[in-house]
Design an enzyme around this catalytic site. Structure first.
Site, PDB file in Angstrom:
ATOM      1  N   LYS A 143       4.254   4.299   8.340  1.00 52.31           N
ATOM      2  CA  LYS A 143       5.313   4.464   7.032  1.00 52.31           C
ATOM      3  C   LYS A 143       4.688   4.150   5.729  1.00 52.31           C
ATOM      4  O   LYS A 143       4.160   3.055   5.773  1.00 52.31           O
ATOM      5  CB  LYS A 143       6.217   3.241   7.226  1.00 52.31           C
ATOM      6  CG  LYS A 143       7.442   3.951   5.844  1.00 52.31           C
ATOM      7  CD  LYS A 143       7.286   2.587   4.616  1.00 52.31           C
ATOM      8  CE  LYS A 143       8.262   2.767   3.278  1.00 52.31           C
ATOM      9  NZ  LYS A 143       7.382   2.520   2.011  1.00 52.31           N
ATOM     10  N   GLY A 198       2.731  -7.364   3.171  1.00 48.94           N
ATOM     11  CA  GLY A 198       3.442  -7.232   2.310  1.00 48.94           C
ATOM     12  C   GLY A 198       3.832  -8.951   1.695  1.00 48.94           C
ATOM     13  O   GLY A 198       3.606  -9.978   2.072  1.00 48.94           O
ATOM     14  N   ARG A 201       9.329 -11.376   0.685  1.00 51.02           N
ATOM     15  CA  ARG A 201      10.721 -10.962   0.648  1.00 51.02           C
ATOM     16  C   ARG A 201      10.880  -9.890   1.514  1.00 51.02           C
ATOM     17  O   ARG A 201      12.066  -9.852   1.986  1.00 51.02           O
ATOM     18  CB  ARG A 201      11.459 -10.720  -0.589  1.00 51.02           C
ATOM     19  CG  ARG A 201      12.346 -10.640  -0.941  1.00 51.02           C
ATOM     20  CD  ARG A 201      13.057 -10.507  -2.711  1.00 51.02           C
ATOM     21  NE  ARG A 201      12.402  -8.964  -3.624  1.00 51.02           N
ATOM     22  CZ  ARG A 201      12.412  -7.480  -2.985  1.00 51.02           C
ATOM     23  NH1 ARG A 201      13.053  -7.524  -2.408  1.00 51.02           N
ATOM     24  NH2 ARG A 201      11.804  -6.940  -3.645  1.00 51.02           N
ATOM     25  N   GLY A 203       8.238  -8.387   3.546  1.00 50.28           N
ATOM     26  CA  GLY A 203       8.599  -9.219   5.174  1.00 50.28           C
ATOM     27  C   GLY A 203       9.974  -9.471   5.812  1.00 50.28           C
ATOM     28  O   GLY A 203      10.451  -9.964   6.892  1.00 50.28           O
ATOM     29  N   GLU A 222       2.597  -9.742   7.804  1.00 48.49           N
ATOM     30  CA  GLU A 222       1.837 -11.190   7.053  1.00 48.49           C
ATOM     31  C   GLU A 222       2.191 -10.789   5.610  1.00 48.49           C
ATOM     32  O   GLU A 222       1.847 -10.328   4.741  1.00 48.49           O
ATOM     33  CB  GLU A 222       0.497  -9.982   6.997  1.00 48.49           C
ATOM     34  CG  GLU A 222      -0.648 -11.225   6.776  1.00 48.49           C
ATOM     35  CD  GLU A 222      -1.564 -10.712   5.995  1.00 48.49           C
ATOM     36  OE1 GLU A 222      -1.497 -11.612   4.664  1.00 48.49           O
ATOM     37  OE2 GLU A 222      -2.588  -9.705   5.721  1.00 48.49           O
ATOM     38  N   CYS A 259      -4.178 -11.166  -0.091  1.00 48.79           N
ATOM     39  CA  CYS A 259      -4.065 -11.938   0.196  1.00 48.79           C
ATOM     40  C   CYS A 259      -4.467 -13.288   0.108  1.00 48.79           C
ATOM     41  O   CYS A 259      -3.633 -13.953   0.999  1.00 48.79           O
ATOM     42  CB  CYS A 259      -3.517 -11.477   1.705  1.00 48.79           C
ATOM     43  SG  CYS A 259      -4.381 -10.457   2.685  1.00 48.79           S
TER      44      CYS A 259
END
Lengths: 492, 492
Positions: A143, A198, A201, A203, A222, A259
């Site tokens: 995606k 990402g 929220r 995730g 993650e 991250c």
């Protein structure tokens, strides 16, 4: 092609792709690396135009992306990831006759990979998740991220070319786009696992979607991490300025959109910090954030921490351009450990962007007991110390290993190597399922064990056959070998 | 002691227990086996009184339970489960200088184990899940099953004695009881993973509970499985009667209350089956079901399949005694593959108890294409075939490996060996997360990876140190070794 067609093609490709031998699969992965390298300038150009990231960063990221594909080709050929175990038939086995048992890992089936915004190459269409899933023998439906649509399409084209060139089944790699398609694809029963990098929220929403399917699947998210870093008093005394400069550099890299960005730096109460930090932050150029969404999120979260009353050391501001993107330089604020312990999620949660919080502490013992309470789940936890302190910080290192997947001494968590020992994942909310999304161990996410019991050699997959045509590591339990209990009982 | 106290004790024990060395942990596991063996007659007697299972079955189960504990002691000492990887620092690494990286598996923390009803020893308080979690270094809180409370309490006592005798921290093993406590314990943030063996309905409810925590945890549910078995035409011709007798024996064992009971037997259209099956079923003695809940569930599910119009070959009935327990002998019914394809969950879902469905088919090709649609997730899938057929059944074996964790040839799925190559788990709904709950690989469920980056030797856990004091397998990537891409590119 609709997203349904793309998934149908992946599902149709699954048995044939799972049956490829290690050489075939490795050739495909290496060809994918080659195709990306062949159009490197075009990819880097697209990335620069779409993401605001610089040429050096994207050139390095492309090198890493190609490297990952080649690394996984080696993983496939080496074969340890199959975890082959052969238990010979044993009529005298301790708990009753044991049949011939042969276990190996097999691909789970078509995998849905949500591309990340912040690594438009290394964690996007041809990124780490894709490389790991393809290496495992799973077709991949990516995606694409809306932040770099042109780059995504061009990358997918390169992968399709590599697949055709090496004779892979059509549908082994596909690209879909659009938020709604991304959610509905996760609900499609033909998808057998998903991975995502990402926000916590989004995730969490996707994790729920995966769990609520008639047949739930594993969703590897993650998500957020604040990556606490502790600086000891002796380290400050020894090289305080250098550490603070390293901190600002780590926070500023890719405009803090990593991250593993250090979100909190714990420094001794008495340490003098502000001048060095201000000077280091002042020379960081203004940087555009990745997307309008990232921009809005940064304005929000930065504002929330500032509103909570943190003292500002360096204010890198937020400037919104006419296209709705935010430009910023590092903002660094400060608070105390006791204030932090009293703070809520507004202050404690990740701020995605060039922002970090200095936390002043009284004693390392306070930090050791507070860390697991404040930040129970992280990708990384780091400490800067002086050599003389190694005996005294052992409890802190142990606490760090409980709250993070990677524990660093005298280093910065940004800059993640891709290798067998890397761990990029940690307790919730860092990741949804214990696993890593970087390094060779990432392949395990897309595999499941199958045991073949008393299956004739001619019907066995090559990897578990006695003649071992692929030459993979096989762990063998011979008949009679399991009768060592007496000996063990004697030893312990 | 309330359940909260039990969890608090487990949480307090976690760091100390995680820090035990392999010898200490193995001594505890072996001592646990010894303590169980020392009170074997008492445990078997309690089990017989509470579960309706027979002496031979429970005696065998106790042997298996002790064996599992000793097997995991060996796993701990051997150390491969730690999956130690050491990447040497490499200044010339392909994608930028690589720091010293050392990865190993560490325990996740306190584990909540829901005891099963159908293995009051081997999958209850001291069962496989407990052994695997303790071996991993996790304290265990067992939620005892209401079907055998006395046996549970006595078993917990034996484990506590073993823990004290070997100097383990208090709280390393605890027992809680009650449905509500079982749910609330799963919501407790100190619990870091959970495992469950039972019904799809309860399992799905608990999986949701685990996912909805503020910090979601991994919930390993071993839920429903119908374990399809296919008999080929040539196998019928060669030894049809023996296969049918074996089928009835497998269905009747432990009154069908096994997760690997063959729920569907696919036989060729023309096979003559009824007389052999009826004769074999007639000699099976009536058997009490495990609990009142199991009894009610069996009456329900058996009734639903019969109401759907299946033809009854042998009717083993259901007789409810004055205490509310059902007594039954095997009920075997028959349908056709085309009827089954048209049927709904009433017919397709597991019937827990001495019940199974014969399914008549036209061709093996029909079975091959129908199996993944009818039964996408199973613990096992089996085939009985003649030697001459091995080339022709390859597609069916491949289809079986897609829908099951264990594929058997010419055997029955009941009777699960405990060994390195065993896989007891399969696609949803067989298990909630790809993994195994039987065999040494089960330890992986209670571990997570931690990477130590540039950590001085004196601060490293023993397993990842160069001097390797525990003598565990270490996989080493030397500096400079990762530059073989050219060679790989040449090879593929």
């Amino acid at each position: 092609m609709t997203w349904q067609d793309t998934i149908a093609a992946a599902a149709a490709a699954a048995p044939g792709y799972a049956a490829t031998d290690p050489g075939e699969r490795a050739r495909f992965l290496v060809a994918a690396a080659e195709e990306l390298e062949a159009c490197a300038p075009e990819l880097v150009g697209l990335g620069m135009a779409e993401t605001g990231l610089g040429e050096a960063r994207l050139t390095g990221e492309l090198r890493r992306t190609a490297y990952q594909l080649r690394l996984f080709a080696e993983v496939v050929v080496e074969g340890a990831y199959l975890d082959v175990r052969i238990d010979e038939a044993d009529p005298g086995f301790a708990i009753g006759p044991r049949p011939d048992l042969r276990r190996m890992n097999v691909p789970v089936g078509p995998v849905l990979v949500y591309a990340a915004s912040n690594f438009p190459l290394a964690f996007s269409v041809a990124g780490g998740d894709t490389a790991a899933a393809l290496a495992a023998g799973c077709p991949v439906v990516v995606k694409g991220h809306s932040g770099h649509p042109g780059l995504s399409a061009r990358t997918a084209e390169a992968l399709v070319t590599a697949a055709r060139r090496t004779g892979m089944p059509d549908g082994v790699i596909g690209l879909i786009t659009g938020q709604q398609a991304g959610i509905e694809a996760l609900q499609d029963e033909r998808i057998k696992a998903a991975s995502f990098t990402g926000s916590t929220r989004i995730g969490a929403m996707l994790a729920r979607t995966a769990a609520e399917r008639p047949s739930p699947i594993q969703f590897y998210g993650e998500l957020g991490s604040v990556n606490p870093v502790v600086v000891t008093p002796a380290a400050v005394a020894e090289r305080g300025a250098a550490i603070l400069e390293g901190f600002v550099t780590s926070v500023a890299g890719s405009a803090g959109q990593l991250c593993t960005k250090p979100g909190f730096l714990f420094v001794p109460d008495a340490a003098s910090t502000d001048d060095v930090i201000r000077a280091a932050a002042d020379v960081v150029p203004e940087h555009r954030l990745l997307t309008r969404g990232t921009s809005a999120g940064y304005v929000d979260r930065r504002g929330a921490v500032l509103a909570a009353g943190a003292h500002v050391i360096a204010d890198g501001g937020v400037r919104t351009d006419e296209d709705g993107f935010v430009w910023a330089r590092p903002t660094l604020v400060e608070t105390t450990l006791s204030e932090l312990v009293a703070a809520g999620p507004d202050v404690l949660d990740e701020v995605f962007g060039p922002f970090s919080v200095l936390v002043r502490y009284d004693s390392l013992a306070d930090v050791t007991s507070a860390l697991p309470v404040l930040f129970p789940g992280n990708l990384t936890a780091s400490i800067h110390l002086a050599e003389s302190e190694t005996p005294t910080v052992a409890p802190l290192i142990e606490a760090m290993s409980r709250i993070a997947g990677r524990v660093l001494v005298n280093g910065w968590p940004t800059g993640v190597s891709v290798s067998p020992a890397m761990q990029h994942g940690g307790p919730s909310p860092a990741t949804t399922i214990d696993s890593t999304s970087v390094g060779t161990a990432a392949i395990g996410r897309f595999l499941r064990g199958v045991c073949y019991q008393s299956v004739p050699a001619s019907l066995l997959p090559p990897a578990v056959r006695d003649d071992n045509p692929w030459g993979v590591p096989q762990r063998r339990s011979p008949a009679g070998a399991s009768t060592s209990w007496g000996e063990l009982t004697g030893r312990y």
